[in-house]
Write a protein that holds these residues in place. Structure first.
Motif, PDB file in Angstrom:
ATOM      1  N   VAL A   5       0.869  -1.183   0.000  1.00 22.64           N
ATOM      2  CA  VAL A   5       0.000   0.000   0.000  1.00 22.64           C
ATOM      3  C   VAL A   5       0.902   1.228   0.000  1.00 22.64           C
ATOM      4  N   ASP A   6       0.374   2.349  -0.496  1.00 21.09           N
ATOM      5  CA  ASP A   6       1.172   3.575  -0.571  1.00 21.09           C
ATOM      6  C   ASP A   6       1.150   4.372   0.723  1.00 21.09           C
ATOM      7  N   GLY A   7       0.171   4.105   1.572  1.00 21.77           N
ATOM      8  CA  GLY A   7       0.049   4.832   2.826  1.00 21.77           C
ATOM      9  C   GLY A   7      -0.997   4.183   3.699  1.00 21.77           C
ATOM     10  N   VAL A   8      -1.085   4.634   4.939  1.00 20.64           N
ATOM     11  CA  VAL A   8      -1.962   3.987   5.922  1.00 20.64           C
ATOM     12  C   VAL A   8      -2.768   5.031   6.683  1.00 20.64           C
ATOM     13  N   LEU A   9      -4.074   4.752   6.815  1.00 21.84           N
ATOM     14  CA  LEU A   9      -4.958   5.481   7.718  1.00 21.84           C
ATOM     15  C   LEU A   9      -5.083   4.636   8.973  1.00 21.84           C
ATOM     16  N   LEU A  10      -4.515   5.098  10.080  1.00 20.04           N
ATOM     17  CA  LEU A  10      -4.418   4.298  11.307  1.00 20.04           C
ATOM     18  C   LEU A  10      -5.490   4.738  12.294  1.00 20.04           C
ATOM     19  N   VAL A  11      -6.277   3.772  12.767  1.00 22.65           N
ATOM     20  CA  VAL A  11      -7.398   4.080  13.652  1.00 22.65           C
ATOM     21  C   VAL A  11      -7.239   3.317  14.972  1.00 22.65           C
ATOM     22  N   SER A  12      -7.449   4.047  16.090  1.00 21.87           N
ATOM     23  CA  SER A  12      -7.477   3.458  17.432  1.00 21.87           C
ATOM     24  C   SER A  12      -6.152   2.828  17.823  1.00 21.87           C
ATOM     25  N   SER A  13      -5.107   3.632  17.784  1.00 25.70           N
ATOM     26  CA  SER A  13      -3.794   3.158  18.225  1.00 25.70           C
ATOM     27  C   SER A  13      -3.568   3.550  19.682  1.00 25.70           C
ATOM     28  N   HIS A  14      -3.338   2.570  20.540  1.00 24.66           N
ATOM     29  CA  HIS A  14      -3.104   2.819  21.960  1.00 24.66           C
ATOM     30  C   HIS A  14      -1.637   3.179  22.181  1.00 24.66           C
ATOM     31  N   SER A  15      -1.373   3.844  23.292  1.00 27.29           N
ATOM     32  CA  SER A  15       0.021   4.108  23.629  1.00 27.29           C
ATOM     33  C   SER A  15       0.726   2.779  23.871  1.00 27.29           C
ATOM     34  N   GLY A  16       1.971   2.715  23.465  1.00 25.23           N
ATOM     35  CA  GLY A  16       2.698   1.463  23.577  1.00 25.23           C
ATOM     36  C   GLY A  16       2.516   0.558  22.379  1.00 25.23           C
ATOM     37  N   ASP A  17       1.583   0.882  21.497  1.00 23.61           N
ATOM     38  CA  ASP A  17       1.388   0.111  20.271  1.00 23.61           C
ATOM     39  C   ASP A  17       2.514   0.482  19.311  1.00 23.61           C
ATOM     40  N   PRO A  18       3.356  -0.473  18.917  1.00 20.53           N
ATOM     41  CA  PRO A  18       4.535  -0.137  18.117  1.00 20.53           C
ATOM     42  C   PRO A  18       4.249   0.086  16.638  1.00 20.53           C
ATOM     43  N   VAL A  19       3.024  -0.129  16.190  1.00 18.82           N
ATOM     44  CA  VAL A  19       2.755  -0.106  14.751  1.00 18.82           C
ATOM     45  C   VAL A  19       3.059   1.258  14.145  1.00 18.82           C
ATOM     46  N   LEU A  76      -3.167  12.387   4.005  1.00 16.65           N
ATOM     47  CA  LEU A  76      -2.379  11.228   3.583  1.00 16.65           C
ATOM     48  C   LEU A  76      -1.923  11.362   2.140  1.00 16.65           C
ATOM     49  N   LEU A  77      -2.825  11.762   1.249  1.00 13.78           N
ATOM     50  CA  LEU A  77      -2.441  11.897  -0.160  1.00 13.78           C
ATOM     51  C   LEU A  77      -1.373  12.980  -0.333  1.00 13.78           C
ATOM     52  N   ALA A  78      -1.460  14.043   0.462  1.00 11.71           N
ATOM     53  CA  ALA A  78      -0.428  15.086   0.408  1.00 11.71           C
ATOM     54  C   ALA A  78       0.917  14.524   0.864  1.00 11.71           C
ATOM     55  N   GLN A  79       0.876  13.682   1.897  1.00  8.82           N
ATOM     56  CA  GLN A  79       2.112  13.094   2.399  1.00  8.82           C
ATOM     57  C   GLN A  79       2.693  12.112   1.390  1.00  8.82           C
ATOM     58  N   ILE A  80       1.837  11.319   0.751  1.00  5.95           N
ATOM     59  CA  ILE A  80       2.302  10.419  -0.307  1.00  5.95           C
ATOM     60  C   ILE A  80       2.956  11.217  -1.422  1.00  5.95           C
ATOM     61  N   GLY A  81       2.426  12.425  -1.659  1.00  4.00           N
ATOM     62  CA  GLY A  81       2.983  13.298  -2.687  1.00  4.00           C
ATOM     63  C   GLY A  81       4.240  14.030  -2.272  1.00  4.00           C
ATOM     64  N   GLY A  82       4.701  13.808  -1.039  1.00  4.17           N
ATOM     65  CA  GLY A  82       5.972  14.383  -0.619  1.00  4.17           C
ATOM     66  C   GLY A  82       5.894  15.481   0.413  1.00  4.17           C
ATOM     67  N   LEU A 134       1.678   8.021   6.742  1.00  5.93           N
ATOM     68  CA  LEU A 134       0.754   7.571   7.771  1.00  5.93           C
ATOM     69  C   LEU A 134      -0.033   8.753   8.315  1.00  5.93           C
ATOM     70  N   VAL A 135      -1.348   8.549   8.496  1.00  3.77           N
ATOM     71  CA  VAL A 135      -2.189   9.527   9.172  1.00  3.77           C
ATOM     72  C   VAL A 135      -2.995   8.791  10.225  1.00  3.77           C
ATOM     73  N   GLN A 136      -2.941   9.290  11.441  1.00  7.56           N
ATOM     74  CA  GLN A 136      -3.645   8.651  12.548  1.00  7.56           C
ATOM     75  C   GLN A 136      -4.946   9.394  12.837  1.00  7.56           C
ATOM     76  N   CYS A 137      -5.980   8.633  13.182  1.00 15.53           N
ATOM     77  CA  CYS A 137      -7.236   9.222  13.650  1.00 15.53           C
ATOM     78  C   CYS A 137      -7.117   9.416  15.150  1.00 15.53           C
ATOM     79  N   GLY A 138      -7.082  10.661  15.594  1.00 14.55           N
ATOM     80  CA  GLY A 138      -6.837  10.956  16.993  1.00 14.55           C
ATOM     81  C   GLY A 138      -5.389  11.332  17.225  1.00 14.55           C
ATOM     82  N   LYS A 139      -5.145  12.114  18.265  1.00 10.02           N
ATOM     83  CA  LYS A 139      -3.784  12.558  18.554  1.00 10.02           C
ATOM     84  C   LYS A 139      -2.913  11.376  18.961  1.00 10.02           C
TER      85      LYS A 139
END
Length: 344
Positions: free
Chosen positions: A132-146, A320-326, A157-162
């Motif tokens: 995949v060219d990029g990832v939309l990451l949802v519900s990542s807990h602290s300590g999650d290494p992904v 995310l698309l902006a980040q994929i674009g550089g 990568l773009v995360q949903c939530g801070k």
């Protein structure tokens, strides 16, 4: 324009050569248009796009990926147990919104569920291999290494939530959780409620931390001492909302309102209050958070904080698309809104 192969009248799919001939340009010009339009005049780009529509040409994504090094797809990664995806309506709303936003760019979205360490390890391997060219990451807990692993591998990568506890900068889109919680607690105070409990979200998630902080801030501003007996946490599931409300009733039987940090948990809290013989809202006012379908299906319907999921989805895709674009990582925080219904 399609071509017959002369065998039984079957028609071959149009090729890039057919598009070039139809547009009156070179094959190289068509290729440049298909790969972003760099060094192509507006007139030539318009001619090529018109020819694509007339011929019905469809891009061979596999062939193009060999040239560009891109997969032309995006991953929607949910780092939660699979049953949470089916129980919590917010995940489906986000998935649908992101799918629609990417469809406008003709980019497919791949759903990835990774609720265990083994699943996260396998999916991280798949992603970093370039599928995949990029990832939309949802519900990542602290300590999650992904998130950290993907960023270190250079995966957009773009995360949903801070994000919490990450060493590197990660793009994110979030609702203003703290301000939303403040609005809810102010509303409960305006009704004359003073013994306001809270069932927070998980305290290893940004939403859990910020919504609890907003609750405490408003009570302090109102001159009301924060009582730890009125504070419990849940995991955003209906069952944890019920268990949380039961603990609050046992610890603080004089509770006259409760702010529950998700609508799904609030459904569980309503069940606990009903079983305890407490009337809502006459005895206990209940406020939720999200304005999901769980809020309108609840009895009584929930007063809640609306998260702008349509805007969150659209902004996650845009960033995310902006980040994929550089472009560099970016952060977007969107306002919430108090929605009043029958539970308060």
């Amino acid at each position: 324009m399609t071509m017959s192969n002369g065998a039984g009248g079957r028609r071959k799919p149009p090729t890039i050569h057919d598009v070039a001939r139809e547009a009156g340009v070179s094959r190289g010009t068509v290729s440049r248009v298909l790969n972003g339009g760099h060094y192509v005049s507006p007139a030539a780009a318009e001619a090529v796009n018109a020819a694509i529509r007339r011929t019905g040409y469809v891009v061979n994504r596999h062939a193009r990926s060999l040239i560009t090094g891109r997969s032309d797809s995006v991953g929607f990664l949910l780092t939660e147990p699979q049953e949470r995806f089916f129980e919590d309506p917010n995940f489906n709303v986000l998935l649908s919104g992101c799918t629609q936003a990417l469809a406008a760019h003709d980019i497919p979205l791949l759903l990835m569920l990774a609720g265990t360490k083994d699943e996260r390890r396998r999916i991280a391997r798949y992603i970093t291999a370039g599928h995949v060219d990029g990832v939309l990451l949802v519900s990542s807990h602290s300590g999650d290494p992904v998130a950290e692993e993907l960023r270190e591998a250079g995966v957009p990568l773009v995360q949903c939530g801070k994000p919490m506890g990450l060493r590197s900068k990660v793009s994110y889109v979030a609702a203003d959780d703290r301000d939303g919680a403040r609005d809810m607690v102010r509303h409960l105070l305006s009704l004359g409620r003073r013994r306001i409990g809270v069932v927070s979200g998980p305290l290893d998630t940004p939403g859990g931390v910020d919504r609890l902080a907003g609750y405490k801030e408003v009570l302090t501003e109102a001159g009301i001492e924060v009582d730890e007996r009125l504070i419990v946490s849940g995991d955003y599931s209906r069952a944890s909302g019920k268990a949380g409300a039961e603990r609050l009733l046992a610890q603080a039987p004089d509770m006259d309102a409760v702010f529950v940090a998700s609508d799904l948990m609030a459904q569980g809290a309503l069940t606990a209050l009903h079983q305890a013989g407490r009337r809502v809202p006459e005895d206990v006012s209940v406020g939720g958070f999200d304005d999901s379908v769980a809020a309108t299906e609840a009895t009584p319907a929930l007063t809640t904080i609306r998260q702008p999921y349509d805007r969150i989805s659209a902004e996650m895709v845009r960033v995310l698309l902006a980040q994929i674009g550089g472009e560099d990582p970016a952060a977007v925080i969107l306002p919430t809104e108090l929605v009043k219904r029958e539970s308060t």
